[in-house]
Design a protein around this motif. Structure first.
Motif, PDB file in Angstrom:
ATOM      1  N   ILE A  70       0.844  -1.200   0.000  1.00 42.03           N
ATOM      2  CA  ILE A  70       0.000   0.000   0.000  1.00 42.03           C
ATOM      3  C   ILE A  70       0.875   1.244   0.000  1.00 42.03           C
ATOM      4  O   ILE A  70       1.963   1.255   0.577  1.00 42.03           O
ATOM      5  N   SER A  71       0.440   2.305  -0.664  1.00 47.76           N
ATOM      6  CA  SER A  71       1.245   3.523  -0.750  1.00 47.76           C
ATOM      7  C   SER A  71       1.232   4.278   0.577  1.00 47.76           C
ATOM      8  O   SER A  71       0.300   4.147   1.378  1.00 47.76           O
ATOM      9  N   LEU A  72       2.278   5.085   0.779  1.00 43.43           N
ATOM     10  CA  LEU A  72       2.342   5.898   2.004  1.00 43.43           C
ATOM     11  C   LEU A  72       1.213   6.916   2.057  1.00 43.43           C
ATOM     12  O   LEU A  72       0.763   7.293   3.139  1.00 43.43           O
ATOM     13  N   ALA A  73       0.763   7.373   0.900  1.00 43.44           N
ATOM     14  CA  ALA A  73      -0.366   8.313   0.882  1.00 43.44           C
ATOM     15  C   ALA A  73      -1.604   7.671   1.495  1.00 43.44           C
ATOM     16  O   ALA A  73      -2.335   8.301   2.267  1.00 43.44           O
ATOM     17  N   ASP A  74      -1.834   6.389   1.170  1.00 44.36           N
ATOM     18  CA  ASP A  74      -2.987   5.693   1.737  1.00 44.36           C
ATOM     19  C   ASP A  74      -2.788   5.416   3.227  1.00 44.36           C
ATOM     20  O   ASP A  74      -3.737   5.471   4.017  1.00 44.36           O
ATOM     21  N   VAL A  75      -1.555   5.129   3.614  1.00 44.22           N
ATOM     22  CA  VAL A  75      -1.273   4.919   5.041  1.00 44.22           C
ATOM     23  C   VAL A  75      -1.560   6.195   5.825  1.00 44.22           C
ATOM     24  O   VAL A  75      -2.230   6.168   6.870  1.00 44.22           O
ATOM     25  N   LEU A  76      -1.069   7.316   5.322  1.00 46.22           N
ATOM     26  CA  LEU A  76      -1.293   8.588   6.001  1.00 46.22           C
ATOM     27  C   LEU A  76      -2.771   8.934   6.044  1.00 46.22           C
ATOM     28  O   LEU A  76      -3.267   9.472   7.030  1.00 46.22           O
ATOM     29  N   TYR A  77      -3.484   8.604   4.974  1.00 47.68           N
ATOM     30  CA  TYR A  77      -4.929   8.855   4.944  1.00 47.68           C
ATOM     31  C   TYR A  77      -5.635   8.068   6.058  1.00 47.68           C
ATOM     32  O   TYR A  77      -6.484   8.606   6.775  1.00 47.68           O
ATOM     33  N   LEU A  78      -5.295   6.791   6.212  1.00 46.40           N
ATOM     34  CA  LEU A  78      -5.934   5.973   7.249  1.00 46.40           C
ATOM     35  C   LEU A  78      -5.577   6.471   8.644  1.00 46.40           C
ATOM     36  O   LEU A  78      -6.431   6.505   9.537  1.00 46.40           O
ATOM     37  N   LEU A  79      -4.333   6.872   8.831  1.00 43.65           N
ATOM     38  CA  LEU A  79      -3.928   7.403  10.140  1.00 43.65           C
ATOM     39  C   LEU A  79      -4.719   8.656  10.497  1.00 43.65           C
ATOM     40  O   LEU A  79      -5.184   8.814  11.633  1.00 43.65           O
ATOM     41  N   ASN A  80      -4.894   9.545   9.516  1.00 41.69           N
ATOM     42  CA  ASN A  80      -5.622  10.789   9.771  1.00 41.69           C
ATOM     43  C   ASN A  80      -7.121  10.556   9.873  1.00 41.69           C
ATOM     44  O   ASN A  80      -7.788  11.119  10.738  1.00 41.69           O
ATOM     45  N   ARG A  81      -7.644   9.723   8.993  1.00 42.20           N
ATOM     46  CA  ARG A  81      -9.095   9.514   8.936  1.00 42.20           C
ATOM     47  C   ARG A  81      -9.625   8.885  10.215  1.00 42.20           C
ATOM     48  O   ARG A  81     -10.682   9.269  10.724  1.00 42.20           O
ATOM     49  N   TYR A  82      -8.868   7.936  10.747  1.00 41.45           N
ATOM     50  CA  TYR A  82      -9.340   7.204  11.930  1.00 41.45           C
ATOM     51  C   TYR A  82      -8.568   7.584  13.192  1.00 41.45           C
ATOM     52  O   TYR A  82      -8.673   6.905  14.204  1.00 41.45           O
ATOM     53  N   GLN A  83      -7.797   8.684  13.097  1.00 31.58           N
ATOM     54  CA  GLN A  83      -7.104   9.251  14.250  1.00 31.58           C
ATOM     55  C   GLN A  83      -6.259   8.189  14.970  1.00 31.58           C
ATOM     56  O   GLN A  83      -6.363   7.976  16.175  1.00 31.58           O
ATOM     57  N   ASN A 122      -3.332  18.389  16.548  1.00 36.65           N
ATOM     58  CA  ASN A 122      -2.632  17.375  15.763  1.00 36.65           C
ATOM     59  C   ASN A 122      -3.531  16.218  15.345  1.00 36.65           C
ATOM     60  O   ASN A 122      -3.308  15.607  14.306  1.00 36.65           O
ATOM     61  N   TYR A 123      -4.534  15.924  16.157  1.00 38.54           N
ATOM     62  CA  TYR A 123      -5.376  14.769  15.835  1.00 38.54           C
ATOM     63  C   TYR A 123      -6.452  15.089  14.807  1.00 38.54           C
ATOM     64  O   TYR A 123      -7.206  14.195  14.394  1.00 38.54           O
ATOM     65  N   VAL A 124      -6.557  16.342  14.390  1.00 37.38           N
ATOM     66  CA  VAL A 124      -7.556  16.740  13.399  1.00 37.38           C
ATOM     67  C   VAL A 124      -6.892  16.853  12.039  1.00 37.38           C
ATOM     68  O   VAL A 124      -5.857  17.495  11.896  1.00 37.38           O
ATOM     69  N   SER A 125      -7.477  16.207  11.041  1.00 38.79           N
ATOM     70  CA  SER A 125      -6.951  16.338   9.686  1.00 38.79           C
ATOM     71  C   SER A 125      -7.292  17.725   9.149  1.00 38.79           C
ATOM     72  O   SER A 125      -8.454  18.122   9.126  1.00 38.79           O
ATOM     73  N   PRO A 126      -6.294  18.512   8.714  1.00 36.57           N
ATOM     74  CA  PRO A 126      -6.579  19.865   8.238  1.00 36.57           C
ATOM     75  C   PRO A 126      -7.609  19.915   7.120  1.00 36.57           C
ATOM     76  O   PRO A 126      -8.392  20.848   7.025  1.00 36.57           O
ATOM     77  N   SER A 127      -7.612  18.898   6.242  1.00 34.42           N
ATOM     78  CA  SER A 127      -8.546  18.904   5.114  1.00 34.42           C
ATOM     79  C   SER A 127      -9.981  18.664   5.552  1.00 34.42           C
ATOM     80  O   SER A 127     -10.918  18.947   4.808  1.00 34.42           O
ATOM     81  N   GLN A 128     -10.179  18.157   6.780  1.00 31.52           N
ATOM     82  CA  GLN A 128     -11.521  17.864   7.255  1.00 31.52           C
ATOM     83  C   GLN A 128     -11.930  18.746   8.427  1.00 31.52           C
ATOM     84  O   GLN A 128     -13.020  18.587   8.971  1.00 31.52           O
ATOM     85  N   ALA A 129     -11.062  19.681   8.799  1.00 32.98           N
ATOM     86  CA  ALA A 129     -11.371  20.555   9.939  1.00 32.98           C
ATOM     87  C   ALA A 129     -12.436  21.581   9.551  1.00 32.98           C
ATOM     88  O   ALA A 129     -12.457  22.085   8.434  1.00 32.98           O
TER      89      ALA A 129
END
Length: 875
Positions: free
Chosen positions: A530-543, A639-646
């Motif tokens: 899996i790409s790092l972009a997807d890893v970072l997305y999961l980390l941010n999406r599910y905190q 830090n626990y809030v994704s900027p794109s979803q804040a």
């Protein structure tokens, strides 16, 4: 049930679905449905408003009603766009192209709604634009919004937006194949698997929805009429292609030139669009009635029911009125006008062909002009948009007539070659250039986060815990490790995960409680590829803080936020020390001005009260250096809030940025603005400086530092340490006479230097700052050399020469004075208070700015204790 929701939300199935391509294809189907419905709604709205306009023109004097309708509806559309969503202005395809090139452009549900209403009003008002450009923009905006609502991988979001654009075009023309080709040929120039699959699905469904619930849109296969083609006509199709290429190139050049003119005019958007509507209505009111209905005019041109004189008038009127309406910022596209102009041009060439060939083939007039009109549509469309394959397929799909394919190919290819020689480049890229957005087609389309995989970054040696451990044993194991979370395994298989917060929540449980009772079972995991972009997305999406990497149920590694940050640091590191990036930032508001400067100043604005004096200094430097200014305001989120979803309120920030823009226009300096949501302010500043190729960073400093922080504060210190551009740090004075608040009285400036001091970078900004004063109030500048009692007053002649150099550069009097003192900060502070200086300019190296000596940090010690304005220049 409620208690089960959090565990379901963080379930392995839902998380893995978000990064599954099959899930993306389902989302593409939904995008196609929404795009088709929106295209139908847009068509119905335009018909309703346009029908009212035409009916009114028959009931009342057309010379009055048509211009008045254009003025009122145009002003209303412009007012709504300017107030609610400025990004909804224009055709829409340049905005979509910028988004797909990863340029930060606002595109969401609000943009889609405002674009829909604005297009209804503008096209209903009679402006000679089309609705297919807006349907592309609306489809892309709906796709972007849907990707925010529905969990989806960031690597798939571009494909979803492209699919929305394809579906919008397919629904607008009922041409699904052309929708896919337009994405591949113009918008993304990408035919990778997911891009093609999602675009095909969305286009097909969008066209089906449009055809099922709406009329057969733009079916050009007229009853009993088919195309005809003979070899003897090939020279005339070549001539048609040449004319289409030249006139299409002129159309593009006129559009770009008119856009530049409109941007310089001090006229608001509502008035610009309203005036375009007024002029269009006035011109059309003096033309035959057939010109009042643009859709009917297309059919008349194709069927050959108009005289060549009326057709020539139609071409000329459409040519200039389309340029006028489009460059005014009206929400409408160029597709339909390009087809109308092409049909008119083709009909004229076909008529000429008939006049020359009538003796040889006297009965081919109707069929020949029909084919020439269709070939002209494809040729002129190609010349304007530069997508020959899409143009050929659009006309073919609308007619279903194979006899027109060869004439289309001949004319379109010739038009493409001629137009690209006459006016090279896509019109949409040129329009973006005028807006200050420069797309690099040769740049890589993927960032390193999509190129690296979890396997490249993960830690293979993983500390694990067994399910049979008690709470006390788990606590002891955690106390011996620096990690805060551990995978839980049983028989070599991953069965859960445990974190310190889980232990804290279960303190009251007895010592006989085992790890299997408190762990989180079936955690979210990722595969090694899996790409790092997807890893970072999961980390941010599910905190989350960490993700186990598994092959099946076998644990093969673990990846944490820190691992990704280290990779980002390695990517961003240069001559300076490694940059630790806390997380991504997200642009929520941005404006671009024409790029006319030879460099750029970045002005972060933390305190709106300081914006005016800092902007005054930035404008002075920019005017002298011929630089542009980038105003940046950062909204910080945890830090626990994704900027794109804040969720943030940017009304105050937008108002501030509007002020900065207006100031720049008044001073004839290009001012760009952006508001960014970020978890780390310093990182956001550094990212902006790197991305926008900033030459000079001008930062304000409050003048005090929290004792728990370092020298100038954690944010400023980090920017000082890692920024590669020139840096100015400003502590604004608190007295009324401090620079630049008071420019009505003669200023008194102090530039202290030590032994061997040099001022190359200070010399670059001094003339601009001096020019803020009226020539009769030019400041008195004192260049003070400070030396210790143990040192001799040597090389004072060099200081005198330096003072003369400053005087020559600034055209003001500069005095060189020596000063003996035990402490540099104490000497400067005492001198400033005794002589009432209103501006102090200090020079310090990067090391000097971050160095704590015996007397502390010299620049910080001086700036923090003075009540006047202090400018620190990094030398």
């Amino acid at each position: 049930m409620i208690k089960l929701l959090p565990s379901w939300w963080k379930s392995r199935i839902l998380a893995r679905s978000a990064i599954d391509n099959r899930y993306a294809l389902l989302e593409a189907c939904l995008i196609g449905i929404l795009s088709g419905i929106s295209a139908l709604f847009l068509k119905a709205g335009i018909s309703l408003v346009g029908g009212w306009r035409i009916k009114t023109s028959y009931l009342f004097n057309a010379h009055l009603s048509l211009p008045l309708a254009g003025l009122l509806l145009g002003c209303l559309a412009g007012w709504g766009i300017e107030l609610l969503a400025p990004s909804a202005a224009g055709g829409g395809i340049p905005q979509v192209k910028a988004v797909l090139a990863r340029y930060p452009t606002l595109i969401n549900l609000r943009v889609a709604l405002v674009k829909t209403l604005g297009t209804m009003l503008v096209l209903g008002a009679g402006l000679t634009l089309g609705r297919r450009g807006p349907t592309v923009h609306i489809g892309a905006a709906l796709a972007a919004q849907l990707s925010r609502w529905i969990p989806n991988s960031p690597t798939n979001r571009r494909q979803m937006i492209a699919a929305g654009a394809a579906a919008g075009l397919a629904a607008g023309f009922n041409t699904p194949i052309a929708g896919v080709l337009f994405v591949a040929e113009e918008l993304m120039r990408d035919i990778s698997g997911l891009t093609l699959e999602s675009a095909i699905l969305a286009s097909f469904i969008g066209a089906v929805v449009s055809r099922l619930f709406g009329a057969s849109e733009l079916n050009l296969s007229l009853a009993g009429r088919t195309g005809s083609f003979t070899a003897a006509e090939i020279p005339f199709y070549l001539i048609l292609g040449i004319f289409a290429g030249i006139l299409g190139g002129l159309f593009n050049r006129g559009t770009i030139w008119s856009t530049r003119i409109h941007r310089r005019l001090p006229i608001s958007m509502p008035l610009r669009i309203g005036l375009a509507g007024l002029i269009s209505g006035l011109v059309i009111s003096f033309l035959p009635n057939v010109f009042w209905d643009h859709a009917g005019l297309r059919i008349y041109l194709i069927s050959g029911n108009l005289s060549w004189q009326t057709t020539a008038i139609a071409f000329a009127a459409y040519f200039f009125l389309t340029i006028l309406a489009y460059t005014a910022g009206a929400p409408g596209g160029l597709f339909a006008p390009a087809l109308v102009l092409g049909a008119a041009l083709g009909y004229l060439v076909g008529t000429a062909e008939f006049s020359l060939m009538s003796e040889i083939a006297p009965f081919t007039f109707a069929f020949s002009t029909y084919t020439f009109a269709l070939a002209g549509m494809g040729a002129f469309f190609t010349a304007v948009v530069r997508v020959p394959v899409t143009a050929i397929v659009i006309v073919f799909e609308m007619t279903g007539d194979f006899n027109v394919v060869l004439p289309l190919m001949i004319s379109s290819v010739v038009a493409y070659v001629i137009a690209d020689s006459f006016a090279p480049g896509s019109i949409y890229e040129h329009l973006l250039d005028v807006s200050g957005i420069h797309l690099d087609e040769g740049a890589p389309t993927h960032d390193f986060l999509t190129e690296l995989t979890a396997e490249d970054v993960m830690q293979s040696q993983v500390e694990t815990l067994a399910t049979s451990l008690t709470i006390e044993e788990v606590v002891k194991a955690m106390s011996l490790s620096h990690h805060r979370g551990f995978p839980v395994v049983e028989d070599g298989k991953l069965v859960g995960i445990i974190t310190q917060s889980d232990i804290a929540d279960d303190r009251k449980k007895t010592g006989s409680t085992f790890l299997r009772d408190i762990m989180t079972p079936q955690p979210i995991t990722v595969s090694p590829d899996i790409s790092l972009a997807d890893v970072l997305y999961l980390l941010n999406r599910y905190q989350l803080s960490r993700l186990p990497v598994t092959e099946g149920q076998k644990l093969v590694g673990i990846i944490t936020r820190s691992d990704i940050i280290k990779v980002e640091a390695q990517k961003l590191s240069g001559d300076r020390d490694t940059l630790i990036q806390a997380g991504p930032s997200y642009i929520v508001y941005q404006t671009r001005s024409p790029s006319t400067g030879r460099g750029r100043i970045l002005l972060p604005i933390a305190n709106p009260e300081h914006a005016h004096p800092l902007m005054k200094m930035a404008i002075a430097i920019a005017r002298y250096q011929k630089y542009e200014i980038e105003c940046l305001q950062i909204i910080s989120v945890p830090n626990y809030v994704s900027p794109s979803q804040a969720t943030v309120d940017i009304s105050g920030s937008r108002h501030l940025m509007h002020r900065m823009e207006r100031w720049g226009r008044k001073e004839h300096i290009s001012v760009h603005t952006q508001v960014v949501v970020a978890t780390d302010i310093s990182t956001a500043i550094l990212e902006t400086a790197t991305h926008d190729h900033v030459n000079l960073l001008l930062m304000g400093w409050k003048g005090t530092t929290d004792p728990r922080e370092q020298i100038f504060g954690n944010i400023v210190d980090k920017v000082i340490e890692h920024s590669a551009c020139e840096l100015l740090l400003v502590k604004l004075g608190s007295t009324p006479r401090a620079f630049p608040q008071d420019l009505d009285h003669q200023g008194k400036w102090l530039i202290p230097i030590t032994k061997g001091g040099k001022l190359p970078k200070t010399m670059k900004i001094l003339p601009g700052l001096v020019n803020l004063y009226h020539i009769t109030q030019s400041p008195q500048i004192n260049l003070c050399q400070i030396y210790l009692p143990t040192e001799e007053k040597t090389k004072f002649k060099d200081v005198t020469k330096l003072a003369q150099a400053i005087a020559d550069k600034t055209n003001v009097e500069v005095r060189a004075i020596p000063l003996c003192a035990h402490s540099v900060p104490e000497a400067v502070i005492n001198l400033c208070k005794a002589e009432s200086y209103n501006f102090v300019i200090l020079g310090a190296s990067n090391k000097g700015l971050l160095h704590h000596g015996v007397w502390g940090n010299i620049p910080e010690a001086i700036a923090s204790k003075l009540e006047t304005t202090v400018l620190i220049v990094r030398i």
